[in-house]
Write a protein that holds these residues in place. Sequence first.
Motif, PDB file in Angstrom:
ATOM      1  N   UNK A  66      40.538  28.116  32.480  1.00  0.00           N
ATOM      2  CA  UNK A  66      40.891  29.386  31.861  1.00  0.00           C
ATOM      3  C   UNK A  66      39.660  30.283  31.771  1.00  0.00           C
ATOM      4  N   UNK A  67      38.558  29.688  31.358  1.00  0.00           N
ATOM      5  CA  UNK A  67      37.309  30.433  31.248  1.00  0.00           C
ATOM      6  C   UNK A  67      36.866  30.928  32.634  1.00  0.00           C
ATOM      7  N   UNK A  87      38.230  37.337  36.852  1.00  0.00           N
ATOM      8  CA  UNK A  87      38.924  38.617  36.663  1.00  0.00           C
ATOM      9  C   UNK A  87      37.964  39.698  36.158  1.00  0.00           C
ATOM     10  N   UNK A  88      37.051  39.318  35.270  1.00  0.00           N
ATOM     11  CA  UNK A  88      36.026  40.267  34.809  1.00  0.00           C
ATOM     12  C   UNK A  88      35.139  40.695  35.980  1.00  0.00           C
ATOM     13  N   UNK A  89      34.820  39.753  36.841  1.00  0.00           N
ATOM     14  CA  UNK A  89      33.991  40.063  38.010  1.00  0.00           C
ATOM     15  C   UNK A  89      34.693  41.028  38.941  1.00  0.00           C
ATOM     16  N   UNK A  90      35.988  40.819  39.157  1.00  0.00           N
ATOM     17  CA  UNK A  90      36.758  41.721  40.017  1.00  0.00           C
ATOM     18  C   UNK A  90      36.723  43.132  39.439  1.00  0.00           C
ATOM     19  N   UNK A  91      36.921  43.253  38.129  1.00  0.00           N
ATOM     20  CA  UNK A  91      36.892  44.581  37.494  1.00  0.00           C
ATOM     21  C   UNK A  91      35.515  45.209  37.594  1.00  0.00           C
ATOM     22  N   UNK A  92      34.457  44.418  37.418  1.00  0.00           N
ATOM     23  CA  UNK A  92      33.094  44.938  37.507  1.00  0.00           C
ATOM     24  C   UNK A  92      32.778  45.390  38.932  1.00  0.00           C
TER      25      UNK A  92
END
Length: 163
Positions: free
Chosen positions: A13-14, A20-25
């Motif tokens: 999960x982590x 997902x945070x990396x994709x957004x960044x």
Amino acid sequence: MSKSNVQMSALSTQSLEQALKSVKAISADRSKWEKTEFATASDMLYSLLGKVYDLYMTHKDDADVSPALKKQLKDDATKSGITFRSNNPHLIDLLVKGVFAGDQVSGDYKRISSYIRVLKIADQEGKSTSAELMKFIKELGGLEEVRRSNSVDKPKQDMKKVL
């Protein structure tokens, strides 16, 4: 469920959340790049093409300068190893290859061919200045979209319909 599976699940999960945070960044970086460096590079390219187009528009109908300019550009291109499909290349071909192929005989001919096509389409569409050219390119969504518009081929297609 064993304790190790719960930990694995928490780690998964982590990991998922981090991905997902990396994709957004990365997407934010891409967006910034498109609005800055990419936009600046595209604007500079359009400006260079505009200068070539203005030069073409200045000399295309000049009976005194155009033939001499074409001859000199073709001679210079031949000395640099630049080739043309025709023995009597269009002035746009000569100018674009002279500017963008330059001394790079192994230049990207597909890209250069696209620039030539875009300028010929703009000429056919009656664009008479670099400002009109740049507006035309931007309104259609970029060089590739202009190139794909097939405006240069429309008269040929119309002739086929007549026959």
